[in-house]
Design an enzyme around this catalytic site. Structure first.
Site, short mmCIF file in Angstrom:
data_model
loop_
_atom_site.label_atom_id
_atom_site.label_comp_id
_atom_site.label_asym_id
_atom_site.label_seq_id
_atom_site.Cartn_x
_atom_site.Cartn_y
_atom_site.Cartn_z
CG HIS A 1 -2.02 -1.05 1.10
ND1 HIS A 1 -3.32 -0.77 0.76
CD2 HIS A 1 -1.96 -2.41 1.24
CE1 HIS A 1 -4.01 -1.88 0.71
NE2 HIS A 1 -3.22 -2.90 1.01
CG ASP B 1 0.01 8.96 1.04
OD1 ASP B 1 0.04 7.76 1.37
OD2 ASP B 1 -0.71 9.80 1.62
O1 F6P Z 1 -0.33 1.84 3.59
C1 F6P Z 1 -0.08 2.27 4.78
C2 F6P Z 1 -1.04 1.86 5.86
O2 F6P Z 1 -1.23 0.49 6.00
C3 F6P Z 1 -2.36 2.58 5.68
O3 F6P Z 1 -3.42 1.83 5.35
C4 F6P Z 1 -2.54 3.27 6.96
O4 F6P Z 1 -2.54 4.61 6.65
C5 F6P Z 1 -1.36 2.96 7.79
O5 F6P Z 1 -0.44 2.31 7.03
C6 F6P Z 1 -1.70 2.19 9.02
O6 F6P Z 1 -1.16 2.78 10.08
P1 F6P Z 1 -1.28 2.20 11.53
O7 F6P Z 1 -2.05 0.93 11.45
O8 F6P Z 1 0.13 2.00 11.98
O9 F6P Z 1 -1.97 3.26 12.29
#
Ligand code: F6P
Length: 487
Positions: free
Chosen positions: A157, A364
């Site tokens: 992602h 991003d």
């Molecule tokens: O792609 C990155 C990601 O998995 C997003 O879906 C989300 O913004 C983030 O990382 C999740 O962050 P955390 O679960 O650490 O708050």
């Protein structure tokens, strides 16, 4: 196909549940409709010898959600450590913020191995596994080490950076090699896919032909699947949300003033500092916009135990207070700054209330807030999206006002243009962006990936000879190839 989807964070599907990231929100409707099993972390940890992983399993639409307690001894090293203090900064091209230790790497691999063992419980002969994101780069190799021969795919992602940046992560070669145990690796953009291909070539000496890399694991297809949203469903949510008390209160408080909105996790990749500086500059350059336009910035705290996040929280809070102190009036607050999360039902209404959406990350993977902001707009009077050219979404949403988040003056000018854009231009840009959202929905993303996963497994065959041909892999073979060291 019996699909098992795996991610660190999951969603229980409650409309009021605050969403801190795009991934959980995106996967929810897919699991609910497809009948997949979604396996992830419960957010709790458990002590002791976890031979039998504890899973809380509940129904989620036509599918199911299984939440695992992760091993207490390794959780910190995995989540705050290797995943979010080594991989995350590297993946977002911030090598200066990489903090890594061998203990953290060990914990990361232990949690990947733990998850692999837990997944065996959900394996059937016609299963396919779809692993999500940087928390589980090595999970495919762990599954293979346990004898799993079913299709296993991976979707990243986040961005994948250049070779120079990823090489700042200790053990990066070992991880890249482990990733080749996947049948299919999906990326958000062509650039991410190309960067990964270049890493495989230079670190492992393996070339991709027609998007396929052959290694001792077999064939791995590298491909691009930009993630989408369900624009129709989000638009419905937004029109319903107008009566939500929180949305009505916001509207009443505006008194004809225009509103720009930013919604982000409190993360250095999101460009919050430069965004606030851009608003500061805008009010200085255009004093007529003071009182006429304000910013609502929702910054949901996450990963607070990591130093870089604590520092960012203090920096942003200080900056907001400074800007409010200089531009504010007794009856006007330029920036409303909220450190909490909101459910999608409310967010959709907040997006629709705002004339401008500001999505200005430094880097991003995709940024689904950008897509949600567009989908939430009223067709008769849509708002304007100001979007960083470094968000994956900029590839599709090129009818947004694209900005360089390093250029504070440029962003200030562009936000001012957005605030006064005439209706005809707003509608033209909005229609163009909606066309893109309609042709690249999350349902399409799901179908494209799972079809490709199935196809790539059909033509997978071990290529033992390839590893022998690759001199770059020789040191890895003798130290650790894939998961072996961890069992
Ligand atoms: O792609 C990155 C990601 O998995 C997003 O879906 C989300 O913004 C983030 O990382 C999740 O962050 P955390 O679960 O650490 O708050």
């Amino acid at each position: 196909m019996n699909l098992v989807v795996v991610s660190n964070r999951v969603s229980r599907g409650k409309p009021s549940e605050p969403m801190t990231g795009g991934l959980a929100a995106a996967l929810l409707p897919i699991v609910e409709k497809s009948g997949a099993i979604w396996v992830g972390s419960s957010g709790r940890v458990r002590d002791g010898n976890q031979k039998e992983p504890f899973a809380e399993i509940e129904a989620l639409g036509a599918g199911a959600l299984a939440m695992l307690d992760l091993p207490a001894a390794h959780y910190g090293g995995y989540y705050e450590g290797f995943a979010n203090s080594a991989l995350w900064p590297a993946l977002h091209s911030r090598p200066d913020l990489i903090r890594a230790s061998q203990e953290d790497y060990h914990s990361y691999r232990e949690v990947n191995a733990f998850m692999a063992r837990a997944l065996l419980r959900f394996r059937k002969s016609d299963s396919a596994f779809w692993i999500q994101d940087y928390h589980f780069l090595a999970l495919g190799a762990e599954l293979r080490a346990l004898g799993v021969a079913q299709p296993v795919g991976f979707f990243l992602h986040t961005p994948w950076p250049t070779r120079a940046v990823i090489s700042g992560v200790p053990n990066h070669r070992e991880l890249i090699e482990a990733m080749l145990a996947y049948d299919l690796i999906g990326f958000q953009t062509e650039e991410d896919c190309e960067n990964f291909r270049a890493c495989v070539q230079s670190d492992l000496g393996l070339a991709a032909h027609g998007g396929i890399v052959r290694s001792h694991h077999g064939r791995t297809r590298l491909s691009v699947f930009p993630i989408g949203i369900d624009p129709q469903q989000f638009a419905q949510l937004a029109s319903k949300a107008s009566t939500h008390p929180e949305v009505s209160r916001l509207r009443r408080s505006l008194n004809g003033e225009k509103l720009a909105i930013g919604v982000d996790r409190l993360d250095y990749s999101k460009g919050l500092v430069n965004r606030i500086k851009a608003f500061d500059r805008m009010w200085s350059l255009h004093p007529s916009l003071a009182r006429a336009a304000s910013l609502l910035q929702i910054a949901t705290p996450s990963r607070g135990a990591i130093e870089a996040y604590g520092n960012l929280q203090s920096e942003v809070a200080k900056l907001v207070s400074d800007v409010n102190g200089r531009h504010g009036e007794v009856d006007w607050t330029p920036i409303r700054y909220l450190n909490k999360g909101y459910g999608q039902a409310v967010l959709a209404g907040l997006y629709r209330t705002a004339q401008v959406g500001v999505v200005t990350p430094m880097q991003d993977g995709m940024n689904l807030v950008a897509k949600e902001y567009v989908a939430a707009q009223s067709p008769a009077d849509p708002g304007v999206l100001v979007l960083s050219k470094f968000a994956g979404a900029a590839n599709e949403l090129d009818a947004a006002l694209l900005v360089n988040p390093h250029d504070i003056d440029g962003m200030a000018r562009t936000i001012a243009v957005a605030l006064s854009m005439p209706l005809t231009e707003r509608r033209m840009r909005w229609e163009a962006m909606m066309d893109k959202l309609r042709s690249g929905t999350v349902q399409q993303w799901f179908a494209d990936f799972t079809d490709a996963l199935w196809d790539s497994r059909l033509d997978r065959e071990p290529a033992e000879a390839v590893i022998a041909e690759s001199p770059a892999l020789a040191p890895l073979r003798s130290v650790n190839t894939g998961a072996a060291r961890y069992h």
